[in-house]
Design an enzyme around this catalytic site. Structure first.
Site, PDB file in Angstrom:
ATOM      1  N   ARG A 140       3.280 -39.799  -8.509  1.00  0.00           N
ATOM      2  CA  ARG A 140       2.706 -39.272  -7.267  1.00  0.00           C
ATOM      3  C   ARG A 140       1.198 -39.457  -7.198  1.00  0.00           C
ATOM      4  NH1 ARG A 140       5.780 -36.216  -4.142  1.00  0.00           N
ATOM      5  NH2 ARG A 140       7.620 -35.225  -4.973  1.00  0.00           N
ATOM      6  N   LYS A 143      18.559 -63.207 -22.497  1.00  0.00           N
ATOM      7  CA  LYS A 143      17.307 -62.502 -22.201  1.00  0.00           C
ATOM      8  C   LYS A 143      16.808 -61.779 -23.445  1.00  0.00           C
ATOM      9  CE  LYS A 143      17.706 -61.708 -17.264  1.00  0.00           C
ATOM     10  NZ  LYS A 143      17.415 -60.813 -16.167  1.00  0.00           N
ATOM     11  N   ASP A 146       9.638 -40.148  -1.247  1.00  0.00           N
ATOM     12  CA  ASP A 146      11.087 -40.389  -1.294  1.00  0.00           C
ATOM     13  C   ASP A 146      11.546 -41.457  -0.297  1.00  0.00           C
ATOM     14  OD1 ASP A 146      10.973 -38.261  -3.057  1.00  0.00           O
ATOM     15  OD2 ASP A 146      11.683 -36.793  -1.596  1.00  0.00           O
ATOM     16  N   GLY A 161      11.891 -31.667   4.169  1.00  0.00           N
ATOM     17  CA  GLY A 161      11.875 -30.204   4.240  1.00  0.00           C
ATOM     18  C   GLY A 161      10.776 -29.723   5.171  1.00  0.00           C
ATOM     19  N   GLY A 201      12.505 -39.696  -6.196  1.00  0.00           N
ATOM     20  CA  GLY A 201      13.107 -40.019  -4.902  1.00  0.00           C
ATOM     21  C   GLY A 201      14.148 -39.019  -4.428  1.00  0.00           C
TER      22      GLY A 201
HETATM   23  P1  ATP Z   1       9.103 -34.064  -0.553  1.00  0.00           P
HETATM   24  O1  ATP Z   1      10.563 -34.316  -0.382  1.00  0.00           O
HETATM   25  O2  ATP Z   1       8.280 -35.295  -0.423  1.00  0.00           O
HETATM   26  O3  ATP Z   1       8.778 -33.298  -1.772  1.00  0.00           O
HETATM   27  P2  ATP Z   1       9.392 -32.101   1.563  1.00  0.00           P
HETATM   28  O4  ATP Z   1       8.593 -31.875   2.762  1.00  0.00           O
HETATM   29  O5  ATP Z   1      10.799 -32.571   1.783  1.00  0.00           O
HETATM   30  O6  ATP Z   1       8.595 -33.135   0.675  1.00  0.00           O
HETATM   31  P3  ATP Z   1      10.296 -29.464   0.685  1.00  0.00           P
HETATM   32  O7  ATP Z   1       9.980 -28.730  -0.538  1.00  0.00           O
HETATM   33  O8  ATP Z   1      11.705 -29.800   0.938  1.00  0.00           O
HETATM   34  O9  ATP Z   1       9.377 -30.785   0.641  1.00  0.00           O
HETATM   35  O10 ATP Z   1       9.759 -28.608   1.951  1.00  0.00           O
HETATM   36  C1  ATP Z   1       8.463 -28.084   1.982  1.00  0.00           C
HETATM   37  C2  ATP Z   1       8.440 -26.713   2.639  1.00  0.00           C
HETATM   38  O11 ATP Z   1       8.915 -26.797   3.984  1.00  0.00           O
HETATM   39  C3  ATP Z   1       9.327 -25.651   2.008  1.00  0.00           C
HETATM   40  O12 ATP Z   1       8.741 -25.022   0.917  1.00  0.00           O
HETATM   41  C4  ATP Z   1       9.547 -24.652   3.155  1.00  0.00           C
HETATM   42  O13 ATP Z   1       8.465 -23.779   3.279  1.00  0.00           O
HETATM   43  C5  ATP Z   1       9.562 -25.573   4.365  1.00  0.00           C
HETATM   44  N1  ATP Z   1      10.947 -25.830   4.782  1.00  0.00           N
HETATM   45  C6  ATP Z   1      11.839 -26.645   4.172  1.00  0.00           C
HETATM   46  N2  ATP Z   1      13.011 -26.650   4.832  1.00  0.00           N
HETATM   47  C7  ATP Z   1      12.867 -25.808   5.868  1.00  0.00           C
HETATM   48  C8  ATP Z   1      13.723 -25.364   6.932  1.00  0.00           C
HETATM   49  N3  ATP Z   1      14.950 -25.829   7.065  1.00  0.00           N
HETATM   50  N4  ATP Z   1      13.205 -24.479   7.818  1.00  0.00           N
HETATM   51  C9  ATP Z   1      11.965 -24.030   7.692  1.00  0.00           C
HETATM   52  N5  ATP Z   1      11.123 -24.398   6.734  1.00  0.00           N
HETATM   53  C10 ATP Z   1      11.544 -25.271   5.830  1.00  0.00           C
END
Ligand code: ATP
Length: 325
Positions: A258, A215, A129, A106, A172
């Site tokens: 974590r 087992k 993950d 994300g 994950g």
């Molecule tokens: P993890 O999966 O390890 O928890 P992550 O980086 O995937 O980490 P997310 O919660 O998916 O965690 O994303 C973190 C932040 O990134 C979100 O709260 C949002 O602010 C931003 N974000 C996520 N997707 C997008 C997107 N498509 N465009 C812009 N900002 C995004």
């Protein structure tokens, strides 16, 4: 592009090793003669203009700490166009030339959005993950795996003493990597992943087969994102307990996975990737994710990373099936 002022943030779920990455980015950046700035609370801190200069000493004593000293957040605001415009305004006001984003899928989506808006960003692959395309392994995975393993080892002792089947749920998100690896390293009788289609009845049969082979214990690992997670498997076992013939106890590791001190592996990985991000910036290579590919620090365009999920190795799943006999 002449780099003078560089900001960094940690975003999404925290991962053990994020602090080592922060330390490496700050110290290698300062070594290049740049001014370094830490953004507090992930993208939310960028939207709200919450950043602070970081010196060599500010990142001292953090390499051994889990979590992130900069704080992290999930920022729904940044996911909107208006929020991103505010973030860009902050970057302009603070005269920041480039941004380093330490985070998972994300977060790298956010990095890609800033890149599209014309701002120079480099991502660092950090998520327990391990679902990021562009890095064979990501920051936090090794520590999370070791924590899951410790839980499995302990539960096995109890399982052997009481002839009870145990099911451990690993984190994950939609990726089964942690569960699969914890299953292999912990000698689980069955692993249930989002990527495979294991029915509750198959889980019951696999656990029964373990008892049939003599087992003393039967233990499975289930990924949180699997179609049948720990809660639904437990419900199935309760419903069919008379026929199945043994009890199933479930343990959801959740956020326990974590925290804690990062392993040596995570500290070194994070240090190398953090330094790699600064090296990429120095080469004016932006709009990329810095990750570890085949043992080397490598960059992959964010456009090839975002919106995709790394697959688990089917050979490893097949191996887990052979080894659980
Ligand atoms: P993890 O999966 O390890 O928890 P992550 O980086 O995937 O980490 P997310 O919660 O998916 O965690 O994303 C973190 C932040 O990134 C979100 O709260 C949002 O602010 C931003 N974000 C996520 N997707 C997008 C997107 N498509 N465009 C812009 N900002 C995004």
């Amino acid at each position: 592009m002449a780099m003078k002022r560089v900001a960094l943030l940690t975003s999404g779920g925290d991962a053990a090793g994020m602090n080592a990455a922060i330390r490496a980015v700050v110290r290698t950046g300062l070594d290049n003669g740049w001014d370094m700035f830490g953004v507090r609370g992930g993208y939310a801190g960028l939207v709200r203009d919450n950043m602070t200069p970081l010196t060599v000493r500010d990142v001292g004593g953090i390499i051994q700490q889990g979590g992130t000293v900069l704080g992290s957040a999930r920022s729904p605001e940044f996911a909107t166009e208006a929020g991103r415009l505010r973030a860009l305004a902050t970057l302009e006001q603070q005269r920041i030339d480039a941004l380093v984003v330490i985070g998972g899928n994300g977060s790298q989506g956010g990095a890609a959005a800033l890149t599209e808006a014309g701002f120079p960003v480099v991502g660092v692959a950090s998520t327990i993950d391990n679902d990021l395309v562009g890095s064979d392994i990501t920051i936090g995975v090794d520590t999370a795996l070791n924590i899951a393993l410790e839980a499995i080892d302990r539960l096995k002792t109890t399982a052997s003493s009481h002839q009870r089947a145990f099911l451990v749920e690993a984190m994950g998100r939609k990726c089964g990597y942690l569960a699969l690896m914890a299953g292999i390293a912990g000698g689980a009788e069955v692993v249930v992943l989002p990527e495979t289609d294991t029915t509750p009845e198959q889980v019951a049969q696999d656990l029964q087969a373990a008892y049939d082979r003599g087992k003393a214990h039967a233990l499975g690992v289930v990924a949180e994102g699997a179609r049948s997670n720990a809660a639904s498997l437990a419900a199935y076992f309760r419903e069919h307990e008379a026929r199945i013939g043994f009890e199933l106890r479930t343990t959801t590791l959740g956020h326990v996975q974590r925290g804690g001190r990062p392993t040596a592996y995570d500290r070194i990985l994070a240090t190398r990737l953090g330094a790699g991000a600064v090296a990429a910036l120095a080469r004016s290579e932006t709009g990329v994710l810095v990750g570890m590919l085949e043992g080397r620090v490598a960059v992959t365009p964010l456009s090839e990373v975002v919106g995709r999920q790394k697959r688990i190795d089917p050979e490893l799943f097949a191996l887990a099936r052979i080894l659980d006999r």
